[in-house]
Design a protein around this motif. Structure first.
Motif, PDB file in Angstrom:
ATOM      1  N   VAL A 259     -11.681  12.232 -49.383  1.00  0.00           N
ATOM      2  CA  VAL A 259     -12.227  12.109 -48.039  1.00  0.00           C
ATOM      3  C   VAL A 259     -11.373  12.914 -46.997  1.00  0.00           C
ATOM      4  O   VAL A 259     -10.083  12.338 -46.674  1.00  0.00           O
ATOM      5  N   PRO A 260     -11.617  14.038 -46.455  1.00  0.00           N
ATOM      6  CA  PRO A 260     -10.775  14.948 -45.489  1.00  0.00           C
ATOM      7  C   PRO A 260     -10.163  13.981 -44.448  1.00  0.00           C
ATOM      8  O   PRO A 260      -9.296  13.949 -43.956  1.00  0.00           O
ATOM      9  N   ALA A 261     -11.238  13.035 -43.952  1.00  0.00           N
ATOM     10  CA  ALA A 261     -10.970  12.410 -42.699  1.00  0.00           C
ATOM     11  C   ALA A 261      -9.902  11.396 -42.908  1.00  0.00           C
ATOM     12  O   ALA A 261      -9.153  10.829 -41.949  1.00  0.00           O
ATOM     13  N   ARG A 262      -9.774  10.904 -44.148  1.00  0.00           N
ATOM     14  CA  ARG A 262      -8.721   9.876 -44.330  1.00  0.00           C
ATOM     15  C   ARG A 262      -7.725  10.381 -45.131  1.00  0.00           C
ATOM     16  O   ARG A 262      -6.581   9.834 -45.280  1.00  0.00           O
ATOM     17  N   LYS A 263      -7.513  11.695 -45.677  1.00  0.00           N
ATOM     18  CA  LYS A 263      -6.459  12.354 -46.269  1.00  0.00           C
ATOM     19  C   LYS A 263      -6.360  11.770 -47.814  1.00  0.00           C
ATOM     20  O   LYS A 263      -5.151  11.832 -48.280  1.00  0.00           O
TER      21      LYS A 263
ATOM     22  N   ASP B  42      -2.801  20.455 -53.596  1.00  0.00           N
ATOM     23  CA  ASP B  42      -3.939  21.162 -54.106  1.00  0.00           C
ATOM     24  C   ASP B  42      -3.913  22.156 -53.377  1.00  0.00           C
ATOM     25  O   ASP B  42      -4.712  22.085 -52.428  1.00  0.00           O
ATOM     26  N   PRO B  43      -4.026  23.482 -53.975  1.00  0.00           N
ATOM     27  CA  PRO B  43      -4.080  24.773 -53.074  1.00  0.00           C
ATOM     28  C   PRO B  43      -5.560  24.877 -52.694  1.00  0.00           C
ATOM     29  O   PRO B  43      -6.244  25.821 -52.016  1.00  0.00           O
ATOM     30  N   ARG B  44      -6.559  24.323 -53.303  1.00  0.00           N
ATOM     31  CA  ARG B  44      -7.947  24.466 -53.102  1.00  0.00           C
ATOM     32  C   ARG B  44      -8.541  23.764 -51.794  1.00  0.00           C
ATOM     33  O   ARG B  44      -9.519  24.118 -51.175  1.00  0.00           O
ATOM     34  N   VAL B  45      -7.512  23.035 -51.180  1.00  0.00           N
ATOM     35  CA  VAL B  45      -7.971  22.345 -49.817  1.00  0.00           C
ATOM     36  C   VAL B  45      -6.734  22.453 -48.940  1.00  0.00           C
ATOM     37  O   VAL B  45      -5.689  22.266 -49.365  1.00  0.00           O
ATOM     38  N   PRO B  46      -6.987  22.633 -47.495  1.00  0.00           N
ATOM     39  CA  PRO B  46      -5.924  22.627 -46.631  1.00  0.00           C
ATOM     40  C   PRO B  46      -4.906  21.286 -46.786  1.00  0.00           C
ATOM     41  O   PRO B  46      -5.258  20.179 -47.205  1.00  0.00           O
ATOM     42  N   ARG B  47      -3.796  21.564 -46.679  1.00  0.00           N
ATOM     43  CA  ARG B  47      -2.841  20.334 -46.678  1.00  0.00           C
ATOM     44  C   ARG B  47      -2.898  19.380 -45.694  1.00  0.00           C
ATOM     45  O   ARG B  47      -2.425  18.310 -45.710  1.00  0.00           O
ATOM     46  N   SER B  48      -3.570  20.038 -44.636  1.00  0.00           N
ATOM     47  CA  SER B  48      -3.725  18.883 -43.491  1.00  0.00           C
ATOM     48  C   SER B  48      -4.679  17.917 -43.917  1.00  0.00           C
ATOM     49  O   SER B  48      -4.853  16.820 -42.923  1.00  0.00           O
ATOM     50  N   VAL B  49      -5.578  18.079 -45.087  1.00  0.00           N
ATOM     51  CA  VAL B  49      -6.247  16.853 -45.542  1.00  0.00           C
ATOM     52  C   VAL B  49      -5.906  16.091 -46.592  1.00  0.00           C
ATOM     53  O   VAL B  49      -6.540  15.506 -47.323  1.00  0.00           O
TER      54      VAL B  49
END
Length: 224
Positions: free
Chosen positions: A36-40, A66-73
């Motif tokens: 869930v990107p909004a919750r990281k 995980d390099p497939r998604v931004p570190r910010s999430v």
């Protein structure tokens, strides 16, 4: 990365649960994560355990983004630094570690991906009568009976979870273990804690709270 959780792993198909909020599906070796990107944090993870082919690797692994998604999430190392929070494996490290040696080692390292972690109080995460005991119960059953088991795990992501270092810390976690008997799934109704001396049914559900008072609410299914 691997092909992920296999819904056809058991003799009856069991799909990876789908949350009621936007997620990113990340496939690893023998398991998958719905982040869930909004919750990281992950809403749910699913892993296939092959008790006949388990490999008892030592705990060697490096936590990584995980390099497939931004570190910010992704909830990274700053959440766990200098406090009493563990990087709690959602898919237990040893659960997907089976198959040939190379595959087992890849699966082991895959479990150290931050999308597979959630902040858990150390006493909760390491408790033999709490989360660790539940994980041991499932894995020992798979190993002792050469069983195939699919396990789903996740935090209860409540809107009022307390924010800490940019991440809302879940109060509760849940786990479901499913397997087949005579080619069919069975079910034990209601959340409960299976004890090591009980007869294991073909679907076991359990939930645990980290310590904050709150009520567990069932998550409604969504469309992925």
């Amino acid at each position: 990365m691997g092909t992920g959780y296999d819904p056809g792993f058991l003799r009856a198909a069991v799909e990876l649960p789908c949350p009621d909020r936007p997620t990113i599906l990340l496939d690893y070796t023998h398991f998958s994560v719905r982040l869930v990107p909004a919750r990281k944090l992950a809403a749910v993870v699913g892993v296939n355990i092959n008790g006949r082919e388990l490999v008892p690797l030592d705990r060697i692994g490096v936590w990584h983004f995980d390099p497939r998604v931004p570190r910010s999430v992704q909830a990274g190392p700053e959440v766990y630094r200098d406090n009493g929070l563990d990087r709690g494996h959602l898919v237990r490290r040893l659960d997907p570690v089976w198959g040939d040696d190379a595959t087992a080692r890849t699966a082991n390292q895959d479990t150290f991906s931050y999308p597979n972690a959630a902040p858990q109080a150390a006493d909760f995460n390491q408790g033999k009568e709490l989360w660790l005991g539940l994980e041991d119960h499932v894995l020992n059953h798979a190993a002792g009976h050469d069983a195939r088991i699919s396990v789903f795990t996740g935090p209860v992501l409540a809107d009022d979870d307390v924010p800490y270092r940019g991440v809302q810390i879940p109060r509760k976690f849940w786990k479901i273990a499913a397997w087949t008997m005579e080619g069919r799934l069975g079910q034990v109704d209601g959340p409960h804690r299976p004890q090591p001396d009980t007869t294991v049914s073909s679907m076991t559900t359990s939930s645990h709270r980290q310590g904050w008072p709150d009520r567990l609410e069932a998550a409604s299914p969504g469309t992925c």
